[in-house]
Design a protein around this motif. Structure first.
Motif, short mmCIF file in Angstrom:
data_model
loop_
_atom_site.label_atom_id
_atom_site.label_comp_id
_atom_site.label_asym_id
_atom_site.label_seq_id
_atom_site.Cartn_x
_atom_site.Cartn_y
_atom_site.Cartn_z
N ILE A 1 -6.51 -3.65 7.98
CA ILE A 1 -7.50 -3.67 9.23
C ILE A 1 -7.66 -3.84 10.47
CG2 ILE A 1 -9.19 -5.52 9.03
CD1 ILE A 1 -8.15 -6.58 6.66
N TYR B 1 -1.88 -7.81 3.90
CA TYR B 1 -2.50 -7.54 4.66
C TYR B 1 -1.99 -6.85 6.43
CZ TYR B 1 -5.48 -10.92 6.71
OH TYR B 1 -5.80 -12.26 6.87
N MET C 1 -2.21 -13.84 -5.72
CA MET C 1 -1.66 -12.63 -6.32
C MET C 1 -1.91 -11.81 -4.57
SD MET C 1 -1.84 -10.71 -10.16
CE MET C 1 -2.84 -12.73 -10.35
N THR C 2 -1.73 -11.60 -4.18
CA THR C 2 -1.57 -11.10 -3.00
C THR C 2 -0.89 -10.10 -2.65
OG1 THR C 2 0.08 -11.71 -1.19
CG2 THR C 2 -1.87 -13.61 -1.64
N ARG C 3 -1.92 -9.19 -1.97
CA ARG C 3 -1.91 -8.03 -1.10
C ARG C 3 -2.23 -8.03 0.31
NH1 ARG C 3 -5.07 -3.03 -0.86
NH2 ARG C 3 -3.56 -0.78 -1.16
N HIS D 1 -13.32 -1.56 11.40
CA HIS D 1 -14.49 -2.07 11.88
C HIS D 1 -14.54 -1.88 13.50
CE1 HIS D 1 -14.51 -4.59 8.38
NE2 HIS D 1 -13.49 -5.73 9.72
N ASN E 1 -8.71 -12.63 -2.37
CA ASN E 1 -7.45 -12.99 -1.24
C ASN E 1 -7.29 -11.60 0.00
OD1 ASN E 1 -5.43 -15.36 -2.27
ND2 ASN E 1 -5.31 -13.91 -3.84
N GLN F 1 0.29 -3.54 2.65
CA GLN F 1 -0.65 -2.54 2.08
C GLN F 1 -2.08 -2.44 2.32
OE1 GLN F 1 1.56 -4.11 -1.66
NE2 GLN F 1 0.32 -2.64 -2.36
N CYS F 2 -2.38 -2.90 3.01
CA CYS F 2 -3.73 -3.23 3.25
C CYS F 2 -3.51 -3.94 5.29
CB CYS F 2 -4.97 -4.41 3.21
SG CYS F 2 -7.01 -3.98 3.69
N HIS G 1 -6.63 9.73 -1.24
CA HIS G 1 -7.05 10.14 -2.89
C HIS G 1 -8.52 9.84 -3.46
CE1 HIS G 1 -7.66 6.07 -5.07
NE2 HIS G 1 -6.49 5.61 -3.72
N ALA G 2 -9.01 9.59 -2.57
CA ALA G 2 -11.09 9.29 -2.54
C ALA G 2 -11.30 9.38 -0.83
CB ALA G 2 -10.96 7.99 -2.85
N THR H 1 -4.70 0.93 1.73
CA THR H 1 -6.48 0.50 2.14
C THR H 1 -5.97 0.76 3.77
OG1 THR H 1 -5.89 -0.06 -0.11
CG2 THR H 1 -8.10 -0.07 1.49
N ASN I 1 -6.36 -8.15 -0.81
CA ASN I 1 -6.35 -7.67 -1.71
C ASN I 1 -7.50 -6.44 -2.79
OD1 ASN I 1 -3.98 -8.60 -2.83
ND2 ASN I 1 -5.40 -10.04 -4.33
N VAL J 1 -13.59 2.46 5.40
CA VAL J 1 -12.73 2.45 4.36
C VAL J 1 -12.15 3.78 3.73
CG1 VAL J 1 -11.93 0.84 2.15
CG2 VAL J 1 -13.62 -0.14 3.84
N LEU K 1 -3.55 -7.12 10.36
CA LEU K 1 -4.76 -7.36 11.52
C LEU K 1 -4.29 -7.08 12.49
CD1 LEU K 1 -8.36 -7.95 11.14
CD2 LEU K 1 -7.00 -10.62 12.30
N ASN L 1 -8.48 5.32 1.54
CA ASN L 1 -7.80 4.83 0.81
C ASN L 1 -6.66 5.64 0.35
OD1 ASN L 1 -6.61 2.28 -0.41
ND2 ASN L 1 -6.66 3.07 -2.45
N VAL M 1 -9.32 -0.33 6.63
CA VAL M 1 -10.12 -1.00 6.69
C VAL M 1 -10.36 -0.54 8.75
CG1 VAL M 1 -11.83 -2.91 6.53
CG2 VAL M 1 -10.19 -2.10 4.93
#
Lengths: 220, 101
Positions: free
Chosen positions: B25, B5, B1-3, B51, A158, B22-23, B93-94, B47, A161, B79, B7, B81, B49
């Motif tokens: 791109i 995102y 389950m999906t988070r 490109h 997905n 939450q994501c 945090h990373a 997160t 995720n 990427v 674009l 986070n 991302v």
């Protein structure tokens, strides 16, 4: 399916009230509500009659298994006279049991929070194989226990995720995994006996997995 | 389950909305001098991302702290986070991870 139970009683006179319960799916808007392989042609129940002790049980498809998102169930409680006592809305999640005696109704006028308060097992564990294909549509974390060199893949996925992989060496150690080409920036694996490697990836819109950071290593 | 995102094309104004995804791109087709973030929930992981389609730069929103450098290497993917903090802040945090294809 979700299993819902409860018990009807009365505040006056005998403790048991043989009323009835009616259930309906709501919140699907202009679309036909559908599951993973079906369209739901019937989204209301006939009257559910409790047993002689007032208890009732019924099963429904979990709201998290129904498209479009945002559906909920209404449960109408009627007394033995057929009069409606109350109509409450509930969110029922798949493979969960709910006792309406102690389950709080859901307020559909409030926006659904961005994170569902789920506490369910999200770890898929596979062991002792030469090829691991993890299921990213059902789980978010994966554990591979290696007793030999192994190929690792994850599909379906997905987009958006985060997926965490836990790679565990057996007592011998030294087993090197090969990752499918959908993984990018994979860190080296801890090869020590019983060594553990943990790395998290994000799935982009092309179904590619990019690490969010370097892996962590731990050896017991 | 999906988070969830979202674009983004960098040619359009970029507003990262924590109520929507939450994501995030981003397809970087130009240098982004300004971006915003809103509706950040404390404790939630977000997160980003990127490109990279050229050698373009990306300016992080002011509410993002400890931000990493978004790689300007063509065809790379960066990427990053973050964890949501109070006050609408996002804290890295990373370290970011950069993948060069």
């Amino acid at each position: 399916m979700s299993t819902i139970t409860g018990k009807l009683s009365t505040i006056i006179g005998p403790a048991v009230e043989i009323g009835s319960i009616e259930v309906a799916l709501c919140g699907y808007g202009p679309q036909v509500p559908r599951g993973t392989t079906t369209l739901f042609a019937r989204i209301t129940s006939a009257a559910i009659i409790p047993t002689s002790d007032g208890t009732f049980t019924f099963n429904v498809t979990g709201n998290d298994q129904i498209a479009p998102e945002g559906t909920y169930y209404t449960v109408i409680i009627k007394n033995s006279n057929g009069d409606i006592v109350q109509c409450d809305a509930y969110l029922f999640l798949d493979n969960q049991n709910y006792d309406l005696d102690s389950t709080n109704p859901f307020d559909p006028s409030q926006p659904i929070p961005p994170l569902p308060p789920l506490i369910i097992n999200q770890l898929q564990i596979l062991t002792d194989a030469s090829s691991y294909v993890f299921d990213g549509s059902t789980y978010l974390s994966f554990k591979a226990v290696l007793n030999q060199p192994a190929f690792i893949d994850c599909t379906p996925l997905n987009e958006g995720n985060l997926y965490t992989f836990i790679i565990v060496q057996d007592v011998a150690g030294g087993h090197v995994p090969t990752w499918s080409n959908r993984f990018h920036n994979v860190s080296a694996t801890n090869l020590k006996p019983n060594g553990i490697t943990v790395q998290t990836f994000v799935c982009d819109e092309q179904g590619q997995l990019y690490s969010i950071a370097g892996a962590t290593w731990w050896t017991p | 389950m999906t988070r969830p995102y979202m674009l983004y094309d960098s040619a359009s104004p970029i507003v990262f909305d924590g109520n929507v995804a939450q994501c995030f791109i981003v397809i970087l087709r130009n240098t982004v001098l300004r971006s915003r973030v809103k509706n950040i929930a404390p404790g939630v992981l977000y997160t980003f991302v990127f490109h990279q389609k050229g050698e373009y730069e990306f300016a992080w929103p002011e509410l993002c702290r400890n931000t990493p450098f978004v790689s300007t290497e063509p065809d790379s993917t960066t990427v990053a986070n973050f964890v949501g903090n109070t006050g609408g802040y996002l804290d890295a945090h990373a370290p970011a991870a950069v993948s060069e294809e």
